[in-house]
Design an enzyme around this catalytic site. Structure first.
Site, PDB file in Angstrom:
ATOM      1  N   CYS A 153       0.818  -1.219   0.000  1.00  0.00           N
ATOM      2  CA  CYS A 153       0.000   0.000   0.000  1.00  0.00           C
ATOM      3  C   CYS A 153       0.851   1.268   0.000  1.00  0.00           C
ATOM      4  CB  CYS A 153      -0.976  -0.010   1.170  1.00  0.00           C
ATOM      5  SG  CYS A 153      -0.234   0.184   2.806  1.00  0.00           S
ATOM      6  N   HIS A 170      -5.812   1.883  -4.319  1.00  0.00           N
ATOM      7  CA  HIS A 170      -4.935   1.360  -3.271  1.00  0.00           C
ATOM      8  C   HIS A 170      -4.549  -0.077  -3.598  1.00  0.00           C
ATOM      9  CE1 HIS A 170      -7.961  -1.020  -0.598  1.00  0.00           C
ATOM     10  NE2 HIS A 170      -8.476  -0.895  -1.799  1.00  0.00           N
ATOM     11  N   HIS A 215      -2.619   1.601   6.787  1.00  0.00           N
ATOM     12  CA  HIS A 215      -2.979   1.453   5.380  1.00  0.00           C
ATOM     13  C   HIS A 215      -3.133   2.832   4.748  1.00  0.00           C
ATOM     14  CE1 HIS A 215      -4.329  -0.877   1.934  1.00  0.00           C
ATOM     15  NE2 HIS A 215      -5.268   0.026   1.735  1.00  0.00           N
TER      16      HIS A 215
END
Length: 349
Positions: A264, A324, A312
């Site tokens: 990520c 993402h 994240h």
């Protein structure tokens, strides 16, 4: 010999004795089971749910970001160690040149009938002896006092560099051990998640992973078209968003920063790298890399962060959507930002 053979003969009624013993043992085991003293047969581990798989992926991602941070520090320590080693080699070369020049002077003095005691000290096989006898050098009154002083400074510089290199080597060793611990955690969590997914029905697995990579890319294209009217605030943010769009469908690989696979934080790092903007490696550092903005202020190109531990990150593209890299079960994709607990956002350009 006959007696020996007779001693090996089985007694009559052995089958009856064994059967009786079996009954007795079975009864004892049953009784033990009733009073709690026996050991029950191991029960199969309960099947993991989709929530369990999500939890395992989150825990793996937390460990991944810690791994990324430790790797960044290990790389820095490794580079500092190399720099120190290079500088030590250069200092040693300068000292060797100085010793060679002093050796020439010593030879001339020897031919003239004597050798300056300071030169004898400097040219000894043990350079530490020179440092220990620095006071003698200062008392020598040699016309080469300046040259000897420079050589002494070079020796001290080398010792200082070697000491710093030893410290950096210990730091690097500690970082490598930290990397090993985080890697172990990551692989254990991901293995458990893969095993859980493999035991699920195809329908439940698709619900968790979002379906095949092709289906994800098709859905991403539809969302991308819907998000197209949103405009980035500047050319660099627009380039970062464009890069992320180009990487839709790329696989998630922990620790990867492109060009063909990403985690990520690696995806947003690569997106802004393509726009000439340098970002930190981890989510923990990326959230502090620009100006914090509220959810209502979001513009395409902003970094959006999730979960209380800031574990994240995605790249906002407008209309409540982001691109993402979710986890190893799903490729780089478009998703709504309300899919996960929102933790904050940063505008880096």
């Amino acid at each position: 010999m006959a007696a020996h053979r007779r001693s090996r003969q089985r007694p009559t009624g052995g089958t009856t004795v064994r059967a009786a013993a079996t009954v007795v043992l079975a009864g004892a085991a049953t009784a033990a089971g009733f009073d709690g003293a026996g050991h029950a047969a191991p029960q199969p581990a309960p099947a993991l749910t989709g929530a369990d798989v999500d939890r395992l992926y989150r825990e793996a991602e937390v460990a991944t970001e810690k791994y990324n941070g430790a790797k960044e520090k290990a790389d820095s320590a490794r580079q500092r160690l190399r720099d120190l080693q290079d500088e030590t080699a250069r200092a040693q070369a300068r000292l060797n040149d100085a010793r060679e020049a002093l050796g020439t002077v010593a030879a001339a003095q020897y031919r003239a009938g004597g050798l300056d005691p300071a030169l004898r000290l400097m040219l000894s096989e043990d350079p530490d002896a020179y440092l220990d006898g620095a006071a003698l050098t200062e008392r020598a009154g040699s016309r080469h006092h300046a040259e000897l002083g420079r050589a002494r400074a070079q020796l001290r510089e080398i010792e200082k560099l070697r000491g710093a290199a030893r410290v950096e080597a210990k730091t690097l060793t500690a970082r490598r051990a930290e990397l090993k611990r985080h890697k172990k955690t990551i692989t254990e969590k991901l293995s458990a998640a893969r095993l859980a997914l493999s035991r699920m029905s195809p329908e439940e697995r698709d619900r968790i992973t979002g379906g095949s990579g092709r289906a994800a890319r098709t859905a991403a294209g539809a969302v991308r078209d819907a998000a197209a009217p949103s405009q980035a605030p500047n050319a660099r943010a627009a380039q970062a968003v464009a890069y992320a769009h180009q990487k839709l469908g790329s696989p998630y690989v922990w620790g990867a920063t492109g060009p063909d696979a990403f985690d990520c934080s690696g995806l947003v790092l690569a997106a802004y790298r393509s726009a000439g903007v340098s970002l930190p490696r981890t989510t923990y550092a990326q959230i502090g890399a620009g100006r914090r903005v509220s959810r209502s202020e979001l513009l395409p190109g902003d970094l959006v962060f999730f979960y209380s531990g800031i574990s994240h990150v995605g790249l906002y593209i407008g209309n409540g959507q982001m691109i993402h890299a979710p986890n190893p079960s799903a490729p780089v994709r478009v998703a709504p930002i309300d899919q996960m607990p929102f933790a904050g956002a940063t505008r880096v350009v």
